[in-house]
Scaffold this motif. Sequence first.
Motif, PDB file in Angstrom:
ATOM      1  N   THR A  23     -14.973  12.556  31.103  1.00 41.74           N
ATOM      2  CA  THR A  23     -15.938  13.343  30.345  1.00 41.74           C
ATOM      3  C   THR A  23     -17.222  12.553  30.158  1.00 41.74           C
ATOM      4  O   THR A  23     -17.311  11.382  30.553  1.00 41.74           O
ATOM      5  N   ALA A  24     -18.212  13.169  29.545  1.00 41.69           N
ATOM      6  CA  ALA A  24     -19.530  12.559  29.439  1.00 41.69           C
ATOM      7  C   ALA A  24     -19.528  11.262  28.632  1.00 41.69           C
ATOM      8  O   ALA A  24     -20.416  10.424  28.801  1.00 41.69           O
ATOM      9  N   ASP A  25     -18.546  11.096  27.750  1.00 42.11           N
ATOM     10  CA  ASP A  25     -18.524   9.900  26.911  1.00 42.11           C
ATOM     11  C   ASP A  25     -17.704   8.765  27.526  1.00 42.11           C
ATOM     12  O   ASP A  25     -17.336   7.816  26.833  1.00 42.11           O
ATOM     13  N   HIS A  26     -17.430   8.816  28.822  1.00 42.27           N
ATOM     14  CA  HIS A  26     -16.669   7.758  29.472  1.00 42.27           C
ATOM     15  C   HIS A  26     -17.426   6.429  29.354  1.00 42.27           C
ATOM     16  O   HIS A  26     -18.625   6.352  29.610  1.00 42.27           O
ATOM     17  N   SER A  27     -16.708   5.385  28.994  1.00 38.89           N
ATOM     18  CA  SER A  27     -17.357   4.107  28.681  1.00 38.89           C
ATOM     19  C   SER A  27     -18.033   3.487  29.889  1.00 38.89           C
ATOM     20  O   SER A  27     -19.060   2.801  29.758  1.00 38.89           O
ATOM     21  N   ASP A  28     -17.497   3.667  31.090  1.00 40.96           N
ATOM     22  CA  ASP A  28     -18.124   3.084  32.276  1.00 40.96           C
ATOM     23  C   ASP A  28     -19.463   3.743  32.571  1.00 40.96           C
ATOM     24  O   ASP A  28     -20.410   3.080  33.015  1.00 40.96           O
ATOM     25  N   ILE A  29     -19.556   5.041  32.336  1.00 37.75           N
ATOM     26  CA  ILE A  29     -20.826   5.740  32.531  1.00 37.75           C
ATOM     27  C   ILE A  29     -21.865   5.194  31.562  1.00 37.75           C
ATOM     28  O   ILE A  29     -23.003   4.897  31.944  1.00 37.75           O
ATOM     29  N   ASN A  30     -21.486   5.052  30.325  1.00 36.15           N
ATOM     30  CA  ASN A  30     -22.399   4.528  29.311  1.00 36.15           C
ATOM     31  C   ASN A  30     -22.816   3.098  29.632  1.00 36.15           C
ATOM     32  O   ASN A  30     -23.986   2.721  29.477  1.00 36.15           O
ATOM     33  N   SER A  31     -21.867   2.289  30.095  1.00 43.42           N
ATOM     34  CA  SER A  31     -22.168   0.892  30.387  1.00 43.42           C
ATOM     35  C   SER A  31     -23.189   0.763  31.509  1.00 43.42           C
ATOM     36  O   SER A  31     -24.137  -0.040  31.418  1.00 43.42           O
ATOM     37  N   VAL A  32     -23.030   1.544  32.576  1.00 38.20           N
ATOM     38  CA  VAL A  32     -23.954   1.450  33.697  1.00 38.20           C
ATOM     39  C   VAL A  32     -25.341   1.939  33.284  1.00 38.20           C
ATOM     40  O   VAL A  32     -26.358   1.337  33.633  1.00 38.20           O
ATOM     41  N   TRP A  33     -25.392   3.041  32.532  1.00 33.09           N
ATOM     42  CA  TRP A  33     -26.685   3.551  32.049  1.00 33.09           C
ATOM     43  C   TRP A  33     -27.411   2.478  31.233  1.00 33.09           C
ATOM     44  O   TRP A  33     -28.587   2.197  31.457  1.00 33.09           O
ATOM     45  N   THR A  34     -26.699   1.891  30.277  1.00 33.75           N
ATOM     46  CA  THR A  34     -27.307   0.898  29.398  1.00 33.75           C
ATOM     47  C   THR A  34     -27.743  -0.339  30.171  1.00 33.75           C
ATOM     48  O   THR A  34     -28.846  -0.867  29.961  1.00 33.75           O
ATOM     49  N   SER A  35     -26.884  -0.808  31.080  1.00 28.36           N
ATOM     50  CA  SER A  35     -27.221  -1.994  31.874  1.00 28.36           C
ATOM     51  C   SER A  35     -28.419  -1.724  32.769  1.00 28.36           C
ATOM     52  O   SER A  35     -29.284  -2.595  32.946  1.00 28.36           O
ATOM     53  N   MET A  36     -28.462  -0.540  33.348  1.00 26.23           N
ATOM     54  CA  MET A  36     -29.569  -0.186  34.231  1.00 26.23           C
ATOM     55  C   MET A  36     -30.895  -0.246  33.481  1.00 26.23           C
ATOM     56  O   MET A  36     -31.871  -0.861  33.939  1.00 26.23           O
ATOM     57  N   TYR A  37     -30.944   0.364  32.297  1.00 29.54           N
ATOM     58  CA  TYR A  37     -32.191   0.354  31.551  1.00 29.54           C
ATOM     59  C   TYR A  37     -32.507  -1.016  30.961  1.00 29.54           C
ATOM     60  O   TYR A  37     -33.680  -1.356  30.754  1.00 29.54           O
ATOM     61  N   ALA A  38     -31.484  -1.816  30.695  1.00 28.32           N
ATOM     62  CA  ALA A  38     -31.750  -3.189  30.258  1.00 28.32           C
ATOM     63  C   ALA A  38     -32.466  -3.967  31.356  1.00 28.32           C
ATOM     64  O   ALA A  38     -33.429  -4.707  31.099  1.00 28.32           O
ATOM     65  N   THR A  39     -32.016  -3.798  32.585  1.00 29.54           N
ATOM     66  CA  THR A  39     -32.667  -4.461  33.715  1.00 29.54           C
ATOM     67  C   THR A  39     -34.087  -3.943  33.896  1.00 29.54           C
ATOM     68  O   THR A  39     -35.027  -4.716  34.123  1.00 29.54           O
ATOM     69  N   ILE A  40     -34.257  -2.633  33.791  1.00 27.48           N
ATOM     70  CA  ILE A  40     -35.582  -2.036  33.943  1.00 27.48           C
ATOM     71  C   ILE A  40     -36.533  -2.577  32.882  1.00 27.48           C
ATOM     72  O   ILE A  40     -37.691  -2.921  33.175  1.00 27.48           O
ATOM     73  N   ASN A  41     -36.072  -2.663  31.639  1.00 25.95           N
ATOM     74  CA  ASN A  41     -36.966  -3.130  30.587  1.00 25.95           C
ATOM     75  C   ASN A  41     -37.349  -4.593  30.784  1.00 25.95           C
ATOM     76  O   ASN A  41     -38.496  -4.979  30.561  1.00 25.95           O
ATOM     77  N   LYS A  42     -36.398  -5.420  31.193  1.00 26.28           N
ATOM     78  CA  LYS A  42     -36.726  -6.823  31.451  1.00 26.28           C
ATOM     79  C   LYS A  42     -37.710  -6.941  32.618  1.00 26.28           C
ATOM     80  O   LYS A  42     -38.622  -7.782  32.595  1.00 26.28           O
ATOM     81  N   ALA A  43     -37.519  -6.110  33.635  1.00 28.78           N
ATOM     82  CA  ALA A  43     -38.465  -6.110  34.752  1.00 28.78           C
ATOM     83  C   ALA A  43     -39.843  -5.666  34.289  1.00 28.78           C
ATOM     84  O   ALA A  43     -40.872  -6.263  34.669  1.00 28.78           O
ATOM     85  N   ASN A  44     -39.897  -4.623  33.469  1.00 28.45           N
ATOM     86  CA  ASN A  44     -41.181  -4.162  32.941  1.00 28.45           C
ATOM     87  C   ASN A  44     -41.882  -5.248  32.130  1.00 28.45           C
ATOM     88  O   ASN A  44     -43.115  -5.347  32.141  1.00 28.45           O
ATOM     89  N   THR A  45     -41.106  -6.056  31.432  1.00 28.97           N
ATOM     90  CA  THR A  45     -41.692  -7.137  30.642  1.00 28.97           C
ATOM     91  C   THR A  45     -42.382  -8.155  31.548  1.00 28.97           C
ATOM     92  O   THR A  45     -43.510  -8.583  31.281  1.00 28.97           O
ATOM     93  N   VAL A  46     -41.699  -8.557  32.613  1.00 31.08           N
ATOM     94  CA  VAL A  46     -42.309  -9.498  33.559  1.00 31.08           C
ATOM     95  C   VAL A  46     -43.553  -8.890  34.183  1.00 31.08           C
ATOM     96  O   VAL A  46     -44.618  -9.529  34.259  1.00 31.08           O
ATOM     97  N   ILE A  47     -43.458  -7.650  34.632  1.00 30.84           N
ATOM     98  CA  ILE A  47     -44.578  -6.981  35.291  1.00 30.84           C
ATOM     99  C   ILE A  47     -45.772  -6.860  34.344  1.00 30.84           C
ATOM    100  O   ILE A  47     -46.916  -7.117  34.721  1.00 30.84           O
ATOM    101  N   GLY A  48     -45.497  -6.488  33.104  1.00 30.01           N
ATOM    102  CA  GLY A  48     -46.573  -6.239  32.161  1.00 30.01           C
ATOM    103  C   GLY A  48     -47.208  -7.478  31.592  1.00 30.01           C
ATOM    104  O   GLY A  48     -48.404  -7.481  31.251  1.00 30.01           O
ATOM    105  N   ARG A  49     -46.452  -8.561  31.464  1.00 31.57           N
ATOM    106  CA  ARG A  49     -46.975  -9.758  30.799  1.00 31.57           C
ATOM    107  C   ARG A  49     -47.455 -10.827  31.762  1.00 31.57           C
ATOM    108  O   ARG A  49     -48.012 -11.835  31.343  1.00 31.57           O
ATOM    109  N   ALA A  50     -47.227 -10.632  33.051  1.00 35.76           N
ATOM    110  CA  ALA A  50     -47.618 -11.666  34.017  1.00 35.76           C
ATOM    111  C   ALA A  50     -49.114 -11.941  34.002  1.00 35.76           C
ATOM    112  O   ALA A  50     -49.544 -13.096  34.174  1.00 35.76           O
ATOM    113  N   ALA A  51     -49.918 -10.918  33.811  1.00 35.52           N
ATOM    114  CA  ALA A  51     -51.375 -11.078  33.893  1.00 35.52           C
ATOM    115  C   ALA A  51     -51.898 -12.123  32.924  1.00 35.52           C
ATOM    116  O   ALA A  51     -52.888 -12.820  33.211  1.00 35.52           O
TER     117      ALA A  51
END
Length: 505
Positions: free
Chosen positions: A98-126
């Motif tokens: 079902t939609a609340d399966h823990s593996d689905i939630n884990s991948v979603w959260t991990s994916m956006y954690a990586t995206i946010n860390k990448a955005n931090t490097v991209i945005g602050r490098a200048a």
Amino acid sequence: MKGKNKIIIGCLLAAVSFGNYSCEDFLEEKPQSFLSPENYYQDERDLFAALIGVYESLGDNSQTFLARRLHYLTWFTSGEALSPNLSNQQLLTNYTYTADHSDINSVWTSMYATINKANTVIGRAAEVPMDENLKQQYVAEARFLRALSYFYGVRLWGALPLVTEEVTAIDEVNVARSPISDIYNLIIEDLEFASGLVPATNQQGRAIKGAVKGLLAKVYLTRASSEAAGSNDYQLCADLCKEVIEMPEHHLMPDYQQVFGPSNEFNPESLFEWQGDRNLAPVGEHSPLGAFTMPRGIKMFEEQGPSDGGSIVSTVEYFNLYQEQDYRRESTFVTEGTTFDGEYLTWQQFVNPYPAPCLKYVDRTATSRNGFEWGGNFIVLRLADLYLMRAEALNEINGPTSEAYAMINAIRERTRNRDGDSTSAFPADVSGLDKAAFRDTILRERAVELGFEGHRWFDLVRTGRLVETIKSIDSDYPVSEKHRLFPIPPDELILNEKLTQNTGW
């Protein structure tokens, strides 16, 4: 495309963690402390440490994303694997999750954690005073990792909240899902930017040119069968594959078994690997896939044979895609063995009576029975995949051309050569097929060449074969077209009022 999303704020507003790093082995040490981003980005070392944090988030603490949970989502739902004793993963196998399966939630959260860390490097490098060329390389690597994360996301969930700036405040919260065309456009922009700025080789686990161009080829191949398809996607895929195949830094390993395992890390066939250091205490960046996929109670390679083996096994239906003479079968599965009491068993007699798909993930040279101590990586992308992608793309453009045959037959020739000391007449070269038959042959070849490497579920979805494949395993499984996408985790729908659920969920 700018936006910020509170779906990830709980785990992301803490600053990126940093520590002391050596360029020789850039993931060898773990970040040790937390510092405010506003105060931290002072010099090249700080930006490099932040970049390391992006790489690390691909598989943090052995439980997330490429370390484990992405494999759970895609192995069990593709018909490759099942679990006799992991109850949560059994729900994925039989399509009762079902939609609340823990593996689905884990991948979603991990994916956006990586995206946010990448955005931090991209945005602050200048703002960081350092060599400009090196700075641009670091930004390129961060954009590669952001693209990789979004590419997983758009295939798993379809339309996504498109977050392209660092999340800094909880009041910047509600972001609607962007069309998949926008997601693909960002992925392509990131990879095109990165392709000219990362080095061709010598990155030891970091992005290189072959990885960037190879991933971009896979993006075009996947987009070509989606609602966002471009008119030239197959040709773009074919051209990029050819470019990487012809790079002097890369070639197929002569022996299929030389592609995998700790002693073969970063070989010329490998384009990008997630680095798993399984020697870090208490759990480190290890993945338990090797230990979980070994047959329980069977002596292997000195004294290996962990008590928790057999938690992940191959379905018989998937195993049967490999013909007995195929070198890749004996290089992927354990089908017989001797117990520690000296009793010989076939796989039908194992404690969990299924073929054990462990041979790409175990350390054959280790003497310890503790699989969690093995060092080893997960190959995200390798050259053989590009051979088969080029063959598929050329077939979709003009049918099975001589070049398309050359691509698949190169993979088969490597299989016939086995270990170089003994050869086989199997599998024979492919010839004389029409477009539809060649398409089927490529899909099967991908299944046996890339088994348990994280591609099968994505291949079945993009070719429209998911439902029929799962129904052929068990007609009672309630799989349907809604399962071509995973559901959005319910907690995210509560946190972000602009999010909407995928159809059918």
